[in-house]
Design a protein around this motif. Sequence first.
Motif, PDB file in Angstrom:
ATOM      1  N   ALA A 309      -7.589 -75.644-104.345  1.00 30.35           N
ATOM      2  CA  ALA A 309      -6.593 -75.690-105.412  1.00 30.35           C
ATOM      3  C   ALA A 309      -6.083 -74.295-105.744  1.00 30.35           C
ATOM      4  O   ALA A 309      -4.871 -74.083-105.921  1.00 30.35           O
ATOM      5  CB  ALA A 309      -7.191 -76.351-106.645  1.00 30.35           C
ATOM      6  N   VAL A 310      -6.991 -73.329-105.858  1.00 28.98           N
ATOM      7  CA  VAL A 310      -6.596 -71.951-106.151  1.00 28.98           C
ATOM      8  C   VAL A 310      -5.627 -71.439-105.091  1.00 28.98           C
ATOM      9  O   VAL A 310      -4.576 -70.860-105.402  1.00 28.98           O
ATOM     10  CB  VAL A 310      -7.841 -71.048-106.248  1.00 28.98           C
ATOM     11  N   GLN A 311      -5.970 -71.623-103.830  1.00 27.46           N
ATOM     12  CA  GLN A 311      -5.118 -71.127-102.754  1.00 27.46           C
ATOM     13  C   GLN A 311      -3.771 -71.818-102.747  1.00 27.46           C
ATOM     14  O   GLN A 311      -2.723 -71.191-102.527  1.00 27.46           O
ATOM     15  CB  GLN A 311      -5.807 -71.308-101.401  1.00 27.46           C
ATOM     16  N   ALA A 312      -3.752 -73.132-103.013  1.00 28.26           N
ATOM     17  CA  ALA A 312      -2.491 -73.872-103.028  1.00 28.26           C
ATOM     18  C   ALA A 312      -1.573 -73.367-104.135  1.00 28.26           C
ATOM     19  O   ALA A 312      -0.349 -73.250-103.947  1.00 28.26           O
ATOM     20  CB  ALA A 312      -2.768 -75.363-103.201  1.00 28.26           C
ATOM     21  N   LEU A 313      -2.132 -73.065-105.296  1.00 31.14           N
ATOM     22  CA  LEU A 313      -1.325 -72.600-106.417  1.00 31.14           C
ATOM     23  C   LEU A 313      -0.759 -71.206-106.166  1.00 31.14           C
ATOM     24  O   LEU A 313       0.413 -70.934-106.453  1.00 31.14           O
ATOM     25  CB  LEU A 313      -2.170 -72.615-107.695  1.00 31.14           C
ATOM     26  N   ILE A 314      -1.570 -70.307-105.637  1.00 34.98           N
ATOM     27  CA  ILE A 314      -1.091 -68.954-105.364  1.00 34.98           C
ATOM     28  C   ILE A 314      -0.041 -68.979-104.260  1.00 34.98           C
ATOM     29  O   ILE A 314       0.975 -68.274-104.321  1.00 34.98           O
ATOM     30  CB  ILE A 314      -2.269 -68.025-105.022  1.00 34.98           C
ATOM     31  N   THR A 315      -0.239 -69.813-103.256  1.00 34.51           N
ATOM     32  CA  THR A 315       0.756 -69.972-102.197  1.00 34.51           C
ATOM     33  C   THR A 315       2.072 -70.487-102.781  1.00 34.51           C
ATOM     34  O   THR A 315       3.160 -70.010-102.420  1.00 34.51           O
ATOM     35  CB  THR A 315       0.241 -70.929-101.121  1.00 34.51           C
ATOM     36  N   ALA A 316       1.993 -71.448-103.705  1.00 36.54           N
ATOM     37  CA  ALA A 316       3.202 -71.987-104.330  1.00 36.54           C
ATOM     38  C   ALA A 316       3.960 -70.914-105.097  1.00 36.54           C
ATOM     39  O   ALA A 316       5.198 -70.852-105.056  1.00 36.54           O
ATOM     40  CB  ALA A 316       2.838 -73.149-105.254  1.00 36.54           C
ATOM     41  N   ALA A 317       3.237 -70.048-105.810  1.00 36.58           N
ATOM     42  CA  ALA A 317       3.886 -68.970-106.557  1.00 36.58           C
ATOM     43  C   ALA A 317       4.586 -67.994-105.617  1.00 36.58           C
ATOM     44  O   ALA A 317       5.718 -67.560-105.868  1.00 36.58           O
ATOM     45  CB  ALA A 317       2.858 -68.243-107.416  1.00 36.58           C
ATOM     46  N   ASN A 318       3.941 -67.635-104.528  1.00 30.10           N
ATOM     47  CA  ASN A 318       4.546 -66.696-103.582  1.00 30.10           C
ATOM     48  C   ASN A 318       5.704 -67.322-102.820  1.00 30.10           C
ATOM     49  O   ASN A 318       6.693 -66.657-102.503  1.00 30.10           O
ATOM     50  CB  ASN A 318       3.486 -66.164-102.626  1.00 30.10           C
ATOM     51  N   GLU A 319       5.624 -68.612-102.540  1.00 31.17           N
ATOM     52  CA  GLU A 319       6.748 -69.292-101.899  1.00 31.17           C
ATOM     53  C   GLU A 319       7.963 -69.371-102.817  1.00 31.17           C
ATOM     54  O   GLU A 319       9.102 -69.475-102.356  1.00 31.17           O
ATOM     55  CB  GLU A 319       6.331 -70.693-101.460  1.00 31.17           C
ATOM     56  N   ALA A 320       7.710 -69.302-104.122  1.00 32.78           N
ATOM     57  CA  ALA A 320       8.801 -69.297-105.101  1.00 32.78           C
ATOM     58  C   ALA A 320       9.332 -67.891-105.368  1.00 32.78           C
ATOM     59  O   ALA A 320      10.103 -67.682-106.302  1.00 32.78           O
ATOM     60  CB  ALA A 320       8.332 -69.934-106.408  1.00 32.78           C
ATOM     61  N   GLY A 321       8.916 -66.933-104.571  1.00 34.29           N
ATOM     62  CA  GLY A 321       9.412 -65.564-104.706  1.00 34.29           C
ATOM     63  C   GLY A 321       8.355 -64.553-105.089  1.00 34.29           C
ATOM     64  O   GLY A 321       8.550 -63.358-104.925  1.00 34.29           O
TER      65      GLY A 321
END
Length: 338
Positions: A309-321
């Motif tokens: 979950a942690v990795q998925a959330l951080i990846t989502a933030a970076n994919e959003a810029g």
Amino acid sequence: MELLTIGAFAKACRLSPKALRLYDELELLRPARVAPDTGYRYYAVEQLRQARLVAWLRRLGMPLAEIRAVCALEPGDAARAIRAYWARVEAETAVRRDLAAFLVDQLTDESRRDHTTMLELRYSTHSDRGLVRPANQDAVYAGRRLLVVADGFGPAGAPASSAAVEALRFLDEAEELPANGVLGVLEDAVRSAGEAVCDVAEGTRDVGTTLTALLWTGARLALAHIGDSRAYLLRDGELIRMTRDHRVEARSLLLLKALAGGMDPVPDVRLQEVREGDRYLLCSDGLTEVVPDARIREALRASAVPGEAVQALITAANEAGGPDNVSCVVADIVEAAA
């Protein structure tokens, strides 16, 4: 200049003569003229606008010291100050409402959780610089009792957030926590964290940090929150936001509360009843500014273990810029290992 007697002026502005005399003594609303022989007060018609503003602000519950400051501002600045005051009142009222609900639940014995099952935290954490910022000013910590996220700001933001987290770490090492007094223990620890941040800031008002922490007692979680980092609960597939941002406005970067010199260090605190299967998220605003709650809910639901979950959330933030540092702590309430 048309003058009104204190009685007529009081009737027009809906303030009592007694209140007008008090505001005169406090230099908040001085009369236009005082009769030298009788001491009788007279007010100018032009003062009605300020008097009515004072009356309205008193009905809002604003302290006299703040009313004096608001009355000295230009209309636009006064409106912003009133908006900021009411946002603070709403946040504080919400915290008291949550505490009242908890107390009612306890006193009426509506909480019938199975106390025979021993529970524990299973957690994971990570902090990422993001794709834009030159340095990471976030700090995170997770242990068997304590979960913390802090988001520093200013030229010494990284030392400030680290100092705040370090000031709380003793809670994770304590042999025993008082079940009934845990909110007081946590609030005192946050005050100590504020002192540690002030030492780092060395008198600079532009240095500080947010702080959001969960403390596990073995039966409940105690929450302390100050700033615009957040805590969420995923329960039965539904995402519940546990904190409210301490900002002047919803999209403003100006914080009403933070651990910083010259700011109020009193955090929002509450107790949270837990259930086996609950999943908790603490995060800095580097996540919530670019990833909507629906996407956060999806990532928390789809991940089998906290680390995923942690990795998925951080990846989502970076994919959003990835415009900001992003830090996450995810913790599950699970049955304790034998």
